[in-house]
Design an enzyme around this catalytic site. Sequence first.
Site, PDB file in Angstrom:
ATOM      1  N   SER A 148       0.631  -0.962  -0.071  1.00  0.00           N
ATOM      2  CA  SER A 148      -0.265  -0.027   0.265  1.00  0.00           C
ATOM      3  C   SER A 148       0.493   1.562   0.026  1.00  0.00           C
ATOM      4  CB  SER A 148      -0.731   0.044   1.705  1.00  0.00           C
ATOM      5  OG  SER A 148      -1.302   1.594   1.566  1.00  0.00           O
ATOM      6  N   TYR A 164      -3.979  -0.573   9.805  1.00  0.00           N
ATOM      7  CA  TYR A 164      -3.674  -0.463   8.823  1.00  0.00           C
ATOM      8  C   TYR A 164      -2.000  -0.027   8.007  1.00  0.00           C
ATOM      9  CZ  TYR A 164      -4.402  -0.438   3.270  1.00  0.00           C
ATOM     10  OH  TYR A 164      -4.917  -1.574   2.391  1.00  0.00           O
TER      11      TYR A 164
END
Length: 257
Positions: A145, A158
């Site tokens: 990510s 996250y």
Amino acid sequence: MYRAMDLSGKVAVVIGGTSGIGRTLSLGLADAGANVVATGRNAANVDEIAREIESRGRDTLRIPADTRDTSSLQRLLAACIERFEKVEILVNCAGKIKRAPTLDFPEAEWNDILETNLTGTLRACQVFGKHMLSRKYGRIINIASLNSFVALHEVAAYAASKAGVAALTRALAVEWSKDGVLTNAIAPGVFRTPLNAELLDGTPRGKELLMRTPMGRFGKLEELLGAAVFLASDAASFVTGQILVVDGGFLASGVNQ
């Protein structure tokens, strides 16, 4: 098609392959020639994506699996070996996110996100990696990510999980590459999906994300396919331990106006 990128005859497993990025990659690998087993926790969704893969003339299986349950991953591998005799490509797409202030973020929810995004990726790599190492051939593609590199506001769990995925990818490359198993990751930028369209199109956060993307638009999921097919193919035979960023220039961005 450049012959080294032809996946004909290859067998791919996509964990979290029934929706979002995983669904797009499952169908893209099938279009590139691979037989694809796309899996997730929901049996109905597994059946739906299997029908789409079969409509492309590829073989598949309908086996639900959960990265939080090692035994389910082992059953998935066993079924793949029984049907295809091998698994050469593993894509780890299962993930979850929750936005909330870090100060009061519940520990149980922190653990749940890391359990799915990071430890779940490890489990799948262990189960399928053992098989790949025994055959001296494998391509593992994890989904990292932007949060593997930079922080976005109020998604600390996250971000920690995806930074861990990047580190795990490099660690496995160091351990497994000599035995023919190459481990890389794709780090998507901001891609519009049905789940985030309202956020991207109607909030200050969405406007900032767009401003930070030099190409001036959000990504389309199919724009991840080139990176995935490349990393899954023999064209990437000397590529390992890399995080391939597909972000429209987001991480290169400083001042855009």
